[in-house]
Design a protein around this motif. Structure first.
Motif, PDB file in Angstrom:
ATOM      1  N   LYS A 133      66.454 -30.666   2.434  1.00 51.50           N
ATOM      2  CA  LYS A 133      67.616 -30.400   1.568  1.00 51.50           C
ATOM      3  C   LYS A 133      67.234 -30.591   0.093  1.00 51.50           C
ATOM      4  CE  LYS A 133      71.948 -29.587   0.595  1.00 51.50           C
ATOM      5  NZ  LYS A 133      72.508 -28.221   0.753  1.00 51.50           N
ATOM      6  N   ALA A 134      66.474 -31.636  -0.191  1.00 55.13           N
ATOM      7  CA  ALA A 134      66.046 -31.879  -1.577  1.00 55.13           C
ATOM      8  C   ALA A 134      65.177 -30.735  -2.081  1.00 55.13           C
ATOM      9  CB  ALA A 134      65.279 -33.197  -1.660  1.00 55.13           C
ATOM     10  N   LYS A 135      64.267 -30.262  -1.241  1.00 60.21           N
ATOM     11  CA  LYS A 135      63.418 -29.128  -1.629  1.00 60.21           C
ATOM     12  C   LYS A 135      64.269 -27.903  -1.939  1.00 60.21           C
ATOM     13  CE  LYS A 135      59.732 -26.056   0.013  1.00 60.21           C
ATOM     14  NZ  LYS A 135      59.093 -25.982  -1.324  1.00 60.21           N
ATOM     15  N   ALA A 136      65.281 -27.650  -1.095  1.00 62.12           N
ATOM     16  CA  ALA A 136      66.163 -26.492  -1.302  1.00 62.12           C
ATOM     17  C   ALA A 136      66.909 -26.605  -2.635  1.00 62.12           C
ATOM     18  CB  ALA A 136      67.146 -26.366  -0.142  1.00 62.12           C
ATOM     19  N   LEU A 137      67.420 -27.799  -2.949  1.00 64.16           N
ATOM     20  CA  LEU A 137      68.148 -28.006  -4.212  1.00 64.16           C
ATOM     21  C   LEU A 137      67.230 -27.773  -5.418  1.00 64.16           C
ATOM     22  CD1 LEU A 137      70.211 -31.215  -3.331  1.00 64.16           C
ATOM     23  CD2 LEU A 137      71.109 -28.898  -3.622  1.00 64.16           C
ATOM     24  N   ILE A 138      65.990 -28.263  -5.322  1.00 68.26           N
ATOM     25  CA  ILE A 138      65.023 -28.072  -6.410  1.00 68.26           C
ATOM     26  C   ILE A 138      64.663 -26.597  -6.553  1.00 68.26           C
ATOM     27  CG2 ILE A 138      62.632 -28.535  -7.117  1.00 68.26           C
ATOM     28  CD1 ILE A 138      63.043 -31.374  -5.871  1.00 68.26           C
ATOM     29  N   ASP A 139      64.398 -25.934  -5.417  1.00 71.54           N
ATOM     30  CA  ASP A 139      64.036 -24.512  -5.441  1.00 71.54           C
ATOM     31  C   ASP A 139      65.161 -23.645  -6.015  1.00 71.54           C
ATOM     32  OD1 ASP A 139      61.610 -25.149  -4.352  1.00 71.54           O
ATOM     33  OD2 ASP A 139      62.057 -24.424  -2.329  1.00 71.54           O
ATOM     34  N   GLN A 140      66.408 -24.072  -5.778  1.00 74.80           N
ATOM     35  CA  GLN A 140      67.567 -23.304  -6.277  1.00 74.80           C
ATOM     36  C   GLN A 140      67.854 -23.568  -7.762  1.00 74.80           C
ATOM     37  OE1 GLN A 140      70.650 -24.710  -3.654  1.00 74.80           O
ATOM     38  NE2 GLN A 140      69.597 -23.915  -1.846  1.00 74.80           N
ATOM     39  N   GLY A 141      67.129 -24.500  -8.357  1.00 75.50           N
ATOM     40  CA  GLY A 141      67.354 -24.830  -9.766  1.00 75.50           C
ATOM     41  C   GLY A 141      68.479 -25.807  -9.998  1.00 75.50           C
ATOM     42  N   GLU A 142      68.996 -26.398  -8.922  1.00 78.29           N
ATOM     43  CA  GLU A 142      70.138 -27.311  -8.995  1.00 78.29           C
ATOM     44  C   GLU A 142      69.820 -28.567  -9.818  1.00 78.29           C
ATOM     45  OE1 GLU A 142      74.110 -28.555  -7.620  1.00 78.29           O
ATOM     46  OE2 GLU A 142      73.061 -26.631  -7.550  1.00 78.29           O
ATOM     47  N   ILE A 143      68.553 -28.959  -9.816  1.00 77.07           N
ATOM     48  CA  ILE A 143      68.160 -30.209 -10.476  1.00 77.07           C
ATOM     49  C   ILE A 143      67.586 -29.938 -11.863  1.00 77.07           C
ATOM     50  CG2 ILE A 143      66.843 -32.375 -10.112  1.00 77.07           C
ATOM     51  CD1 ILE A 143      68.977 -31.588  -7.967  1.00 77.07           C
ATOM     52  N   GLY A 144      67.301 -28.667 -12.146  1.00 75.38           N
ATOM     53  CA  GLY A 144      66.686 -28.312 -13.412  1.00 75.38           C
ATOM     54  C   GLY A 144      65.224 -28.718 -13.440  1.00 75.38           C
ATOM     55  N   LYS A 145      64.712 -28.923 -14.623  1.00 75.17           N
ATOM     56  CA  LYS A 145      63.313 -29.306 -14.781  1.00 75.17           C
ATOM     57  C   LYS A 145      63.080 -30.691 -14.180  1.00 75.17           C
ATOM     58  CE  LYS A 145      59.746 -29.925 -18.320  1.00 75.17           C
ATOM     59  NZ  LYS A 145      59.456 -29.950 -19.770  1.00 75.17           N
ATOM     60  N   ILE A 146      61.968 -30.853 -13.445  1.00 78.11           N
ATOM     61  CA  ILE A 146      61.624 -32.155 -12.884  1.00 78.11           C
ATOM     62  C   ILE A 146      60.826 -32.942 -13.917  1.00 78.11           C
ATOM     63  CG2 ILE A 146      60.461 -33.378 -10.998  1.00 78.11           C
ATOM     64  CD1 ILE A 146      62.896 -31.711 -10.128  1.00 78.11           C
ATOM     65  N   TYR A 147      61.268 -34.183 -14.147  1.00 76.59           N
ATOM     66  CA  TYR A 147      60.591 -35.031 -15.125  1.00 76.59           C
ATOM     67  C   TYR A 147      59.613 -36.015 -14.491  1.00 76.59           C
ATOM     68  CZ  TYR A 147      64.268 -33.487 -18.399  1.00 76.59           C
ATOM     69  OH  TYR A 147      65.105 -32.745 -19.177  1.00 76.59           O
ATOM     70  N   SER A 148      60.048 -36.648 -13.400  1.00 79.35           N
ATOM     71  CA  SER A 148      59.237 -37.705 -12.822  1.00 79.35           C
ATOM     72  C   SER A 148      59.662 -37.958 -11.373  1.00 79.35           C
ATOM     73  CB  SER A 148      59.388 -38.989 -13.648  1.00 79.35           C
ATOM     74  OG  SER A 148      58.531 -40.004 -13.165  1.00 79.35           O
ATOM     75  N   PHE A 149      58.897 -38.807 -10.687  1.00 84.86           N
ATOM     76  CA  PHE A 149      59.241 -39.175  -9.310  1.00 84.86           C
ATOM     77  C   PHE A 149      58.597 -40.504  -8.965  1.00 84.86           C
ATOM     78  CE2 PHE A 149      55.270 -36.780  -9.095  1.00 84.86           C
ATOM     79  CZ  PHE A 149      54.475 -37.599  -8.311  1.00 84.86           C
ATOM     80  N   ARG A 150      59.138 -41.140  -7.943  1.00 82.42           N
ATOM     81  CA  ARG A 150      58.436 -42.251  -7.303  1.00 82.42           C
ATOM     82  C   ARG A 150      58.654 -42.122  -5.803  1.00 82.42           C
ATOM     83  NH1 ARG A 150      62.005 -46.167  -5.572  1.00 82.42           N
ATOM     84  NH2 ARG A 150      63.946 -46.446  -6.741  1.00 82.42           N
TER      85      ARG A 150
END
Length: 342
Positions: A133-150
């Motif tokens: 689900k997270a991958k789908a949201l990112i692929d759809q542009g729902e999260i915008g630009k990714i800045y960072s992760f842990r």
């Protein structure tokens, strides 16, 4: 259709709890044979699944007409046994990490191509609902630009899970090659590439052996940089003694995604405008009590054979996750940031 004839080589915990039950529950599979160097263990498993028992995988490959093999062995045996099975005309599902070197991984990929067989690596985290689900949201542009992760994966150690307990091969460098970062870190290396749809280009790492009497790492921390310029951290540990942690947090322009970070909601999306969306999805696979729901790995592997499709985690994908771990090892040895091969 005729059922796919399967054998499992190595009947320790991962075979006992994941591979064998999931093959048994797939209507398109017949478990033909099992193999392990411990005669009592393989005899018991063979009786449970009405399969033939072998203590020598070469004999199994020579005598049985097998379509597909699961390789559930210590890490140093992944490549030689997978290559032998592929060369014998079997499709192969190999546990992670796929190999102990890039040369071994390349040889596995080559063997699959030469024999026109599927090679899949058992990175089950791609099939977790929150991750998809997270991958789908990112692929759809729902999260915008990714800045960072842990991202982290830690528990109390393999002795709680491994068939041999405290005498487990996981703690022996000649068999395991690496410790927590190979057992757990490689899962998250694969996951972060998959969810972000981005490649890791640079890695720096620290490792320690502080919680176990072992000659492999039991705590590892990586700093990762991606092709798109995203930086983040990955932690792998056998020292999370009170509870397992399998969480990932992704920080984006429009929202923060919290994956497996909340005990009830496997995905929480915190938007910058204050909205919070909580997804109650299927739970993640866990080694803890009650955590043995289907991993979907076996079903995907069998589908790829029956439908002649490429597995989601083929040899090339498995090698990319391994490359991150190999880069981390070089970083520890040289105390420098490592640039990964493309």
């Amino acid at each position: 259709m005729e059922r796919i004839r399967v054998a499992v080589i190595g009947t320790g915990s991962i075979a006992k709890h994941r591979h064998l039950p999931e093959y048994a529950s797939n209507p398109n599979v017949e478990i033909v044979a099992v193999c392990d160097i411990v005669p009592e263990r393989v005899k018991e498993i063979a009786e449970e699944y009405d399969a033939k028992a072998y203590t020598d995988y070469k004999e199994l490959l020579a005598k049985e007409n097998i379509d597909a093999i699961s390789v559930c062995l210590p890490n140093y045996l992944h490549a030689p046994v997978s290559i032998a099975a592929l060369s014998a005309g079997c499709h192969v599902l190999c546990e992670k990490p796929m190999a102990t070197s890039r040369e071994e991984a390349e040889a596995m990929i080559q063997a699959a191509k030469e024999n026109n067989r599927k090679l899949m690596i058992g990175h089950n985290q791609r099939f977790v609902s929150s991750h998809q689900k997270a991958k789908a949201l990112i692929d759809q542009g729902e999260i915008g630009k990714i800045y960072s992760f842990r991202t982290t994966f830690g528990h109390g150690g393999p002795e709680r899970w491994s068939a041999e307990g405290e005498d487990s091969w996981f703690f022996k460098k000649d068999q395991a090659f690496i410790g927590a970062m190979g057992d757990l870190g490689v899962h998250k290396a694969d996951l972060i590439r998959y969810v972000l749809n981005d490649e890791i280009t640079e890695v720096g790492a620290f490792v320690e052996t502080s919680a176990k009497d072992a000659n492999v790492d039991d705590n590892a921390c990586f700093i990762l940089k991606t092709e798109k310029g995203v930086i983040g951290t990955l932690a792998a540990s056998w020292a999370y003694t009170a509870a397992e942690d399998n969480s990932t947090v992704i920080y984006g322009e429009k929202a923060i995604l919290r994956l497996e970070d909340d005990p009830k909601y496997s995905l929480v999306v915190q938007y910058t405008n204050g909205d919070v969306v909580k997804y109650e999805l299927d739970g993640i696979q866990s080694n803890e009590e009650g955590g043995q729901s289907t991993s979907h790995v076996i079903d995907h592997f069998i589908d790829s054979i029956s439908q002649d499709t490429e597995p989601l985690i083929n040899g090339e994908e498995g090698m990319k996750a391994l490359d991150i771990i190999l880069g981390a090892i070089k970083s520890v040895e040289s105390k420098t940031i490592q640039t990964l091969e493309k």
